[in-house]
Design an enzyme around this catalytic site. Structure first.
Site, PDB file in Angstrom:
ATOM      1  CB  SER A  11      83.710  26.909  48.988  1.00 21.21           C
ATOM      2  OG  SER A  11      83.929  26.064  50.102  1.00 21.21           O
ATOM      3  CG  LEU A  12      82.548  26.990  54.232  1.00 22.24           C
ATOM      4  CD1 LEU A  12      83.084  26.752  55.632  1.00 22.24           C
ATOM      5  CD2 LEU A  12      81.316  26.136  53.989  1.00 22.24           C
ATOM      6  CG  ASP A  63      71.120  15.602  40.611  1.00 25.79           C
ATOM      7  OD1 ASP A  63      71.232  14.673  39.806  1.00 25.79           O
ATOM      8  OD2 ASP A  63      71.220  15.447  41.834  1.00 25.79           O
ATOM      9  CD  GLU A  77      81.237  21.338  45.458  1.00 26.31           C
ATOM     10  OE1 GLU A  77      82.062  20.587  44.920  1.00 26.31           O
ATOM     11  OE2 GLU A  77      80.750  21.121  46.579  1.00 26.31           O
ATOM     12  NE  ARG A  99      92.789  21.600  49.786  1.00 23.42           N
ATOM     13  CZ  ARG A  99      91.580  21.754  50.336  1.00 23.42           C
ATOM     14  NH1 ARG A  99      90.491  21.591  49.587  1.00 23.42           N
ATOM     15  NH2 ARG A  99      91.437  22.066  51.602  1.00 23.42           N
TER      16      ARG A  99
END
Length: 324
Positions: A191-192, A22, A175, A90
């Site tokens: 990312s944290l 959003d 994010e 990954r």
């Protein structure tokens, strides 16, 4: 602003289902700069259990612990893709699993930890053990069915070192933002740290400049005159499912010009239908989320089409190498 990921745009995701992009969609519609949307990270080992959405995450630590990837007939396959086998990064593992599933026509592969000490496995991974056991799978004795799932977005709203977007006074943290720190392929858990650092920078910057800002309290109420509630909610829910299918099938782990073009054509039809429905409908959470999903899907595929190379999380069979 701290609205997060876009995983709910995809059919299989580890994200909460409110992650419909959003914030990114709103900034794009407000002419803000959005960058690197093609870099969608897929976690290679989400628990395969049809009907579960979001998918339960089987941590990469389990492969670090010694778990081995196998096809549905029990054969190891990572030796075909990387000398690090199941310990490969990954993105490589996700592409390998995707390729095996497509070539064999399978819905999933297996993660095998049965050769490890059962007590140690239960001790190290109690939540995974309990979750799988609730589905009738004892991971100390049976293989774990896994498949890749949309997990993290490296791109988003372009911000500076103060977390400020290209729109004055609008900050983006987490994010939804594109700081550039992840490049085209995020490392696990960094990312944290990024979110904490940029949230701190944003808070300090706003305190420095908040006295310079004037606020306009004269914002008119939302005018929904001439609109009405959609006759059938199925018009929205079915379109959401179609967005999920389009993105997962054509704009997933492995891409091509043909797949992206097909996705573009199909999403364009959904865009026209949804805009028409939005204009005549009372605004609701569901129709706003659908609009935003389509908007984010468009951004991912447009920026994927513009990148004529394979780099990081964006892999295309038409341009398999990175530009130098």
């Amino acid at each position: 602003m701290a609205t997060g990921g876009v995983g709910a745009v995809y059919q299989t995701t580890t994200n909460p289902l409110v992650a419909t992009g959003d914030g990114i969609a709103m900034v794009y519609r407000a002419k803000g700069t959005v960058k690197d949307m093609e870099f969608v990270q897929f976690h290679p080992t989400a628990l395969y259990h049809p009907g579960d959405r979001p998918s339960f995450l089987i941590t990469e630590a389990m492969r670090g612990y010694g778990a081995v990837l196998r096809t549905m007939d029990g054969k190891e396959f990572m030796q075909k893709y990387d000398p690090r086998l199941s310990l490969a990064p990954r993105d490589i593992v996700a592409r390998a699993i995707d390729n095996e599933m497509k070539n064999r026509g399978d819905d999933h592969v297996y993660l095998d930890v049965t050769h490890k000490d059962p007590e140690e496995t239960r001790k190290h991974f109690p939540n995974i053990y309990e979750k799988c056991l609730s589905l009738g799978i004892d991971i100390t004795k049976e293989y774990i069915p896994v498949a890749p799932a949309a997990h993290y977005l490296c791109g988003g709203i372009l911000v500076d070192l103060n977390a400020q977007s290209s729109i004055e006074r609008l900050y983006a943290v987490g994010e939804c933002s594109c700081t550039g720190l992840h490049g085209g392929n995020r490392l696990a858990s960094n990312s944290l740290i990024e979110a904490v650092v940029y949230a701190d920078a944003a808070a300090k910057h706003t305190l420095e400049v908040v006295d310079q800002y004037d606020y306009n309290p004269d914002i008119p109420e939302w005018n929904d005159e001439g609109t009405r509630s959609p006759e059938e909610m199925v018009l929205i829910t079915q379109s959401m499912k179609e967005v999920n299918q389009i993105m997962s099938t054509y704009v997933g782990i492995v891409r091509s010009d043909l797949r992206l073009k097909r996705a573009w054509d199909r999403l364009d039809i959904l865009y026209e239908e949804t805009e028409s429905l939005f204009k005549r409908s009372v605004a609701s959470k569901e129709i706003c989320e659908l609009r935003n999903m389509i908007n984010v899907g468009y951004l991912i595929m447009r920026q994927a089409m513009e990148r004529k190379e394979s780099r990081g999380l964006h892999y295309t069979i038409d341009y398999p190498h990175a530009k130098k």
